[in-house]
Enzyme design. Structure first.
Site, mmCIF file in Angstrom:
data_model
loop_
_atom_site.group_PDB
_atom_site.id
_atom_site.type_symbol
_atom_site.label_atom_id
_atom_site.label_comp_id
_atom_site.label_asym_id
_atom_site.label_seq_id
_atom_site.Cartn_x
_atom_site.Cartn_y
_atom_site.Cartn_z
ATOM 1 N N HIS A 155 0.832 -1.197 0.000
ATOM 2 C CA HIS A 155 0.000 0.000 0.000
ATOM 3 C C HIS A 155 0.874 1.258 0.000
ATOM 4 O O HIS A 155 2.078 1.195 0.258
ATOM 5 C CB HIS A 155 -0.946 0.019 1.207
ATOM 6 C CG HIS A 155 -0.284 -0.214 2.536
ATOM 7 N ND1 HIS A 155 0.657 0.633 3.064
ATOM 8 C CD2 HIS A 155 -0.424 -1.213 3.436
ATOM 9 C CE1 HIS A 155 1.045 0.173 4.239
ATOM 10 N NE2 HIS A 155 0.418 -0.955 4.486
HETATM 11 P P1 TYD Z 1 -2.277 -3.964 7.445
HETATM 12 O O1 TYD Z 1 -2.309 -2.544 7.022
HETATM 13 O O2 TYD Z 1 -2.846 -4.973 6.507
HETATM 14 O O3 TYD Z 1 -0.780 -4.402 7.800
HETATM 15 P P2 TYD Z 1 0.537 -4.392 6.870
HETATM 16 O O4 TYD Z 1 0.753 -3.006 6.401
HETATM 17 O O5 TYD Z 1 1.617 -4.837 7.752
HETATM 18 O O6 TYD Z 1 0.334 -5.376 5.761
HETATM 19 O O7 TYD Z 1 -2.996 -4.077 8.861
HETATM 20 C C1 TYD Z 1 -3.392 -5.306 9.418
HETATM 21 C C2 TYD Z 1 -4.604 -5.071 10.306
HETATM 22 O O8 TYD Z 1 -4.266 -4.245 11.418
HETATM 23 C C3 TYD Z 1 -5.755 -4.391 9.596
HETATM 24 O O9 TYD Z 1 -6.959 -5.001 10.036
HETATM 25 C C4 TYD Z 1 -5.731 -2.970 10.100
HETATM 26 C C5 TYD Z 1 -5.100 -3.083 11.470
HETATM 27 N N1 TYD Z 1 -4.288 -1.927 11.843
HETATM 28 C C6 TYD Z 1 -4.761 -1.054 12.813
HETATM 29 O O10 TYD Z 1 -5.877 -1.203 13.361
HETATM 30 N N2 TYD Z 1 -3.987 0.001 13.170
HETATM 31 C C7 TYD Z 1 -2.766 0.223 12.612
HETATM 32 O O11 TYD Z 1 -2.074 1.202 12.987
HETATM 33 C C8 TYD Z 1 -2.291 -0.679 11.602
HETATM 34 C C9 TYD Z 1 -0.970 -0.465 10.934
HETATM 35 C C10 TYD Z 1 -3.092 -1.749 11.252
#
Ligand code: TYD
Length: 141
Positions: A53
């Site tokens: 992302h």
């Molecule tokens: P995600 O953005 O998919 O993680 P990565 O960037 O490591 O692939 O996030 C995983 C899950 O955690 C998603 O359900 C959103 C949640 N999340 C939060 O609630 N707060 C945060 O600060 C982050 C980074 C993720």
């Protein structure tokens, strides 16, 4: 400016002595933003690709405080791969940079410092949409 100049590798001061090591990261000092949020990623195996992302608003610093991982970053034209393999080094990732984290070692703990509180609506999770937004931004400049 090249991606290497935008997404800077930061070498933190390491206060090592006979008792061990201590690394300090201070918002607005050793990294270029105030820290609003901290999260960490662990227990991801070597086949997993995370991130995938870009963020409209958030800036990040990534530090592997234990183990190793890699981060691939792109602005849609250039690409850079950074090995995160030392607790005293990090990489700064500004807004609107696409990132993929992968190649996690078993013991990897990837610490992420962020400039904002979590807001899922500022995440761009579709690469084609990201490229479109980047090119619109480029055309406006
Ligand atoms: P995600 O953005 O998919 O993680 P990565 O960037 O490591 O692939 O996030 C995983 C899950 O955690 C998603 O359900 C959103 C949640 N999340 C939060 O609630 N707060 C945060 O600060 C982050 C980074 C993720």
């Amino acid at each position: 400016m090249s991606l290497k100049d935008i997404c800077k590798v930061i070498n933190f001061k390491d206060f090592g002595d006979e008792r061990g090591k201590l690394v300090v990261v201070e918002g607005d000092q050793s990294i270029p933003f105030k820290i609003e949020r901290v999260f960490y990623i662990y227990d991801s195996d070597s086949e997993v690709v995370r991130g995938q992302h870009a963020n409209r608003e958030s800036e990040f610093v990534l530090i592997n405080v234990a183990g190793k991982s890699k981060v691939r970053i792109t602005d849609g034209s250039e690409e850079l791969i950074i090995n995160l393999d030392k607790p005293m080094m990090g990489v700064y990732i500004p807004k609107m940079i696409w990132k993929d984290m992968y190649d996690f070692s078993k013991d990897s703990v990837l610490l992420v410092l962020a400039s904002t509180h979590y807001d899922s609506s500022e995440y761009i999770r579709n690469y084609d949409e990201y490229l479109k937004l980047i090119s619109e931004k480029g055309n406006k400049q």
